[in-house]
Structure formats: C-alpha cells, structure tokens
Design an enzyme around this catalytic site. Sequence first.
Site, short mmCIF file in Angstrom:
data_model
loop_
_atom_site.label_atom_id
_atom_site.label_comp_id
_atom_site.label_asym_id
_atom_site.label_seq_id
_atom_site.Cartn_x
_atom_site.Cartn_y
_atom_site.Cartn_z
N GLU A 16 1.05 -1.30 0.00
CA GLU A 16 -0.14 0.18 0.01
C GLU A 16 0.86 1.13 -0.05
OE1 GLU A 16 -3.57 2.00 2.71
OE2 GLU A 16 -3.57 -0.50 2.33
N ASP A 123 -2.99 -3.14 3.18
CA ASP A 123 -3.29 -3.21 4.85
C ASP A 123 -4.59 -4.11 4.84
OD1 ASP A 123 -1.20 -1.43 5.26
OD2 ASP A 123 -2.35 0.23 5.43
N TYR A 342 0.14 -2.99 13.59
CA TYR A 342 -0.53 -2.23 12.79
C TYR A 342 -1.55 -1.25 13.69
CZ TYR A 342 -3.75 -1.06 8.52
OH TYR A 342 -4.40 -0.09 7.90
N CYS A 813 -70.77 49.27 -11.93
CA CYS A 813 -70.96 48.73 -12.86
C CYS A 813 -72.81 48.72 -13.40
CB CYS A 813 -70.52 47.20 -12.90
SG CYS A 813 -71.45 46.53 -11.41
N CYS A 835 -71.62 45.02 -3.91
CA CYS A 835 -71.99 44.64 -5.35
C CYS A 835 -71.84 43.27 -5.46
CB CYS A 835 -71.17 45.41 -6.33
SG CYS A 835 -71.69 45.09 -8.20
#
Length: 930
Positions: A16, A123, A342, A813, A835
């Site tokens: 590695e 590893d 390790y 109107c 209205c």
Amino acid sequence: MSRRGGGPVTVLNVAEKPSVAKSVAGILSRGTFRTREGRSRYNKIFEFDYAINGQPCRMLMTSVIGHLMELEFADRYRKWHSCDPADLYQAPVMKHVPEDKKDIKKTLEEEARKSDWLVLWLDCDREGENIAFEVVDVCRAVKHNLFIRRAHFSALIDRDIHEAVQNLRDPNQLFAEAVDARQEIDLRIGASFTRFQTMLLRDRFAIDSTGEERSRVISYGPCQFPTLGFIVERYWEIQAHEPEEFWTINCSHQSEEGLATFNWMRGHLFDYASAVILYEMCVEEPTATVMNVPHPRERFKYPPYPLNTIELEKRASRYFRLSSEHTMKVAEELYQAGFISYPRTETDSFSSRTDLRAMVEEQTRHPAWGSYAQRLLEPEGGLWRNPANGGHDDKAHPPIHPTKFSSGESNWSRDHLNVYELVVRHYLACVSQPAVAAETTVEIDIAGERFSASGRAILAKNYLEVYRFESWGGSVIPVYEKGQQFIPTTLTLDAAVTRPPPLLCEADLLSCMDKAGIGTDATMHDHIKKLLDRGYATKDANTRFSPTNLTNIIPVASQDLSLAIRYELWKPNLRALMEHDMNEVSVGRKTKAEVLETCLQQMKACFLDARVKKSKLLEAMTIFFERSNNTDESESQTAGEVVRRCNLCNESDMALRKNRDGNFMVGCMNYPQCRNAVWLPGPTLEASVTTNVCQSCGPGPVYKILFKFRQIGIPPGFDVNHLGCVGGCDDILKQLIDICGTGSRSQARRTPGTAPSNNIQGSNTRQSNVCIHCQQRGHASTNCPSRVPASQNSRPTATNPRNDESTVSCNTCGSQCVLRTANTEANRGRQFFSCPTQGCSFFAWEDSINNSSGNATTGSNSGGSGRRGSRGRGRGGRGGQSSGGRRGSGTSFVSATGEPVSGIRCFSCGDPSHFANACPNRNTSNGNYF
C-alpha cells in the site's frame, strides 16, 4: 499454482505504501534485494528470489500510494450548475485512475504482463481490501489469467511477514464491496448537500474564513455533520446552563492519626433557609457520634483492555495532548519502522495463539520498564495475568502492541517516544494483576445529620507500577470505633454554584463517535481534522472543541430540515444505520445494491425536504452572519420554500420569498442570472408552501401555496384563507391581482390609471393590460367605455320587487346591490350594500346613504385605479364623495368589511376626504403612485 515444468514463477507483489514495500522486500530477501525504477519515481521495484511453499519464485515488489482509483460522477454531472443536485442520487458514477497516479498504473500494467502471480500486501482492513481490488482490476485488464492471492499480516517483523507469505489467502470481495458502498453513498450525499448549501449561502452572507476557498465552499459530510452535532450540543448545553447557588455542610476531624474529611450525606441543598436551620442545629449540638465502622473491604482497580485504535487516540490525547490525526501519523511511522503492530484495529482481545510472553521478553532490556517486565516473567512473583477480553474483534488485526525493542531511535521526536512508551506500558499493564486496596467508610451523626468519610490504603500497586498514566487516589483516615464521640475540628456551611459540563475534549469526542458508530477506527481522526480545517470548529490548548458560527447554524436549521423521514441530520442516528448496513455487507448478510438503495432513498428524502424548507437554513444563517455586501436590494428578499422548477431558465427552483417591504413573490433562486418572478396579491398577510401538488400545471411538481389575506385588503366575496396555485390555473389569484395589485417594486411608479398586469404565469415578460370589465386590451378598468359614468356617484335606494329587499344601484357597474348585515365586532348588526358582480368592489353603509341625502358611501380596493403595489391597497373603501369630490356629512373611510379606517388621506394632494384614484387633481398631478 506453479509454472509447468517446475520452473520459477514470477510474482508481482504490491504493497500500500513504498515504505511497506521496502520493508517487506528487506525481510523476505534478508536485505539482498535489487532495486530498479518504475514509471513513478516514488514507487520503486525491488527484485529478489524466494520460495513460497516450496515453489521457487522470482519476486517483484512494488507499491501504490493509498487508493489507486477515485469514484466520480459521469462528465455531464461534474460541474456544479450542470444538473439539479437532487439528480446526483441516481447519476451514473465510475471509478477512474486520476492523472497523478497514471504512472503507478503504467508500472502495474507493465509488471503484470510479465508476471504469473499477483500477491496483494495491502493493509489488512476494509479500505486495504478495496485498494487491493483496484490493483486487481488494473492488472487483470492486461493479463486476465493472473493467479491472485492476499497476504495477511499485522506487523512488519520477520515472524509475521514470513508467516503471511507462506499462508496466502483469497482477497475478500465482501470487504471491498462494503467500502464501495460507503464511497458511493458519501459521494452522492456529500456532493448534493455541498452544492445545495454552498450555492444557497455563499453569495448571501459574509462568512468569516481564513482562506478564499473555504469561503466559497460550505461542505457537507455524512460523518462530519453528526460529529459537528456532538460539539454544538455540548456548547449549547453550556450556554443554556443557569448557575444555581446551593449550600452544603462540611466537617473535618484532626487527630494524632491524621485528618478525616467528612461529606454531608444529603449532598447539598438549594434552599438557603433550610440549610441554615440544619447547620445551626449542628452547631448547637456539635458532638459527633460514630454510627458505623465496617471492616475494611478489599477493592480492585483493573488494568485496561488491550489497546485498539480509538483507545490509542483517546489516551494520547489525555496523556500527551496529541491530536488524533497526529497520533495516527506517528503510530503509522512506528508501524512502518517495525516497532509496533498495525495501528488501525478495532480488536481489544488477544488470540489464544499469540505468544504474549515473547513480547514481554523483548522489553526486559529497557532502562525504564525493563525491571518490571522481568518481574512479569517470574512465576514466583505472581504478577502475570492473562489479558482481559474487551469483546471486540475485527477479524483482521490483533490489538496494538510493541513488536520490537527500542530505547529511543536517533530520528524519533518526543511524540514518537511518547506514543511508543504508551503502547509498551499499556501492553505490560494489560498482562499484569490489578491493583489492590483496603477501603473503609466511616459514618458519623451530628444533631441528626449524617456525614461519611472514606479512606483507602493501597495494598499492592501491581499494574499501576508500570502504567504511570493512571493512579488510584485516596487517603488513609484515622481508626474509629462504633459509638466513639468527638468534637469536629471544623464545621462550616459553604456555598457554591452549579457548573455546566466542560466543552468536549478530543477524547470525549472520539468516545461519542465510537458509541454512536460514526466513522471507523481508521477514519474518525480524519473527520475531526476536517472540522478544524474547514473552519467548523476550533480546538484550544486543552484539546477542547468550540463551534464556530458556521457550525451553530447546522443544528439550528437541521432540526426542521429532515422531517420527511423523521431523522435529524446533525444527529448520529442515520449515519449509524448506514455504518451498520455496511457492516452487514462485509459479512454477507446484505448486498451492496440493497444498502445503496435503502441509504440513498433515505438521504434523498432528507435532501428534498431540506430544499423545500431552505428558509430554515437562511433564517439560521441570519442569526449568526450578516448579509453579504455583494447582495443588492433586489436580492434582499428572504429565500423560502420551493414552489416549482423555474419555467424560464430551467436550471434552478422558484421559491416563495418575502422582500424587505413585506411583499410576497415566487422568484427564481438563480437570481440575478434569471429574473423570473411571480408577484403575489398585495393583501397577502401570510403565505406558506404546502405539500399539495397542482394536478393542472406543469412541468411539475408545482406546489400549492396557502394564503392568508388581510381582511381589510380584499373585496367582499373573497375568502381570507385560500389554497392557491401560481402555475396559471388559479382564477381567484388572477382576480385579486387585478383588483388589489401586487407587491412588486417594479410597479411602484406606475402611471395613474394603468391597470396591473396579470403575472400568475410567472414569465419575465409582463402581459399586456386587460380590462377586468370588458376583457379588452388598450385601456384600464377605470376608463372602460362600457362602464357607467363615474359622475353617477350615488344612486337612490330602491326596493327589489321580487323579495322585498332594499337595493341600491352600483355606481361602478350598475348592478343592483342587496342590503346585507355586517357581522364584524366593531359594526355587528350594521347594514350595508355591496355589489354582487365578481371584480366589482362597490360598498356602501345604509345609514351613510340616508344621512348624506342619497350619497352612497362607496368602497373600492383600488380596483378602479388598477394600481399595483399600492400603499393604499388593503385599505378597503374610499369615503363617500359629493360631486365636488369632498366627503359628505357623516361619511367616513371604511374597509370592505365595514371596519372604519382612520388616518387615510389622498397620496396625491394630502386631502383626507378622498383616495388618490378619486382625486380631482389626478389628471394634472405629477405625484407618484404606489
């Protein structure tokens, strides 16, 4: 497998790291290897002869440098603006060799072509297994019939290396697939959230940073995020702590045999008066009576479990104040030099096959702990004890232990010496007997109050002799007999205050991550380092973490971002489930495809929910950061919840926003590149995006908005609450915009008499004006030829012959307006005319008409003027007017619901008797209309 004819086989060995390749070659060749250059100047090739299980081999040893390949999206998805971040959850991904490792790839290809075997020395963990299969893919691409094997070793020492090469195994495909799953999950999640939050925030806020790049990218990591949560939770707990005073009674007794300190068995009281009463009782009758003196009890303090990675990092942080990242760097160097095993392992129990005593023998020469190691090996001393089983075994590596004696190498730093010493002393401690002490607790009574004192006498230190990092505190107290009485030397009432817990130190943070399953033993220190490198946290000299402002926003916003699946992104639950699923892949109980589908489905739901609720993130940012100086006024509206995909640029979302003036709109998030906007009705008081999707509008989804309008701002006949769509199908919203206008600042200086445009379609190009009365273009509703002349300002009250109801004629109107009764709190029971024609806003109080000699009090929500963004919109009606434009006697301004409105005046001339759209000077005034 051997070559036909019994000749030597050529074996390509790949490690590695270059240093590991050189160490393995040196051990197997006994230092007689030959060296030649490879394509990469850092990865040399070592040649030597060796025999594997009797088979003569020509060994070629080379290396990679960590991962040979990277996982990346297909080309069209790599640029940030190339796609919707949500698309990254299903975008194609592929592994490729990056440019800086092409030379390593060429070396492997060239050497594989002339080799028969491929032996992998990566590893022995999941990550190493994944790198191993990357090497396999490269080599098999040029020679498909390679015989492939895997060497398993835990220390770069002769015994382990020779044993590994003589017991080669198959590489573990399941381990590699578990890492592939993690890489793909992390890539998709990290890229989508990082793009989303960076593009959302970086141009809107001034975020402090020490580097230019950091200010541009606000990264997200599925492990980094919950790790931040641990830091912030503790910080918030401290900030929220309210100190509270309490009182306690303390007692001590000095005799010829020593001092005994007695603790009040009540602990403490928060009520001062109660504490004083009890204390005064003790002072008035201070004689102490010994109530209980148990026989001394034997107590044990046990040595630690064998050392794994997390414990190494935690203890190095506590004892030497080393960061976890630096600890692993030093440990890796010690491993590569052959001094420790390790250093990346989860195992905290030794195999029964391990020769534990041989490792102790190597340490007998050390000047500091050599004599203790020698005593451990002496059977008559009784100091030896087989180490306890911690219950964890990753099936790959043993616990961390010393592999070679050293009293300190010339090239070692103080940190190397400390880490090596910790590994050795820890190993010697875990094979030692526990410490033994005799403990006594004495209880006394003073005026009914009980106190106790404990004393401890260490009988045998055992492992504490060598493990100098731990101690067993305690003191020896005088001998007391039951019933004995004495007067205390001191008897005091002391005050103190409660204190919050301290900030998390690195050891605490590692413990939190380990307990929650965040990261692995090999990656936890990397996650912590990223927090510091990216400015999300700071660490003081005591290795205690504090969040930065950028960190604080994450939990603030995230509490509301993940409602879709009921997980909080800043807490470890979701990541812990992912890590569990990856473990299931590594042991074959789940497939890689199953885990990817489940995890990505969950996280995509989180992402989509976060995007819909992005306003929460922006609100949180506003708490901690100032708006950026680069953000102009046009951007000052707050970004909000996503409504739809932008139908103009098709590159971003359109979100509900609110500008500084309080006006709502739906605008493109890609502003200023895209200025697509839909301005919402001016009377909008509240608006929120719902999960309801419009079935008519597209492209979808188009989420509906729940509106709440100001009652006084909308005409009669419209509901205050409305679930509407801005996709173009909602007629009610169109009518409200025509009547009441919008909040668009672009309409702030509209010419009087110009009608508002209908912008519900969300286009950048405004539609032409359409009269709401005749539906024709070219004029506003106020100037419509079909309308009854405005001079017909009032109409007499009439009676409807059909139902005998009173009516008046609408002066807008001409329709007949029916008499109605108000139900508002201020005008309950009062009658008015309105209205019935949709879009007409005529309104009049009955008593105003009667008191004004027939002049109706009319109300209009700016529908007549057609103004947009008007400050007058939402002001309901306008006052009753005589033919001269002045207000009649007894009339007043009222809203559309009949509520009286005070303080209203014409915005053109300032006269309080009329609105600007009825101003007699409107055709000559140069005033601006809103």
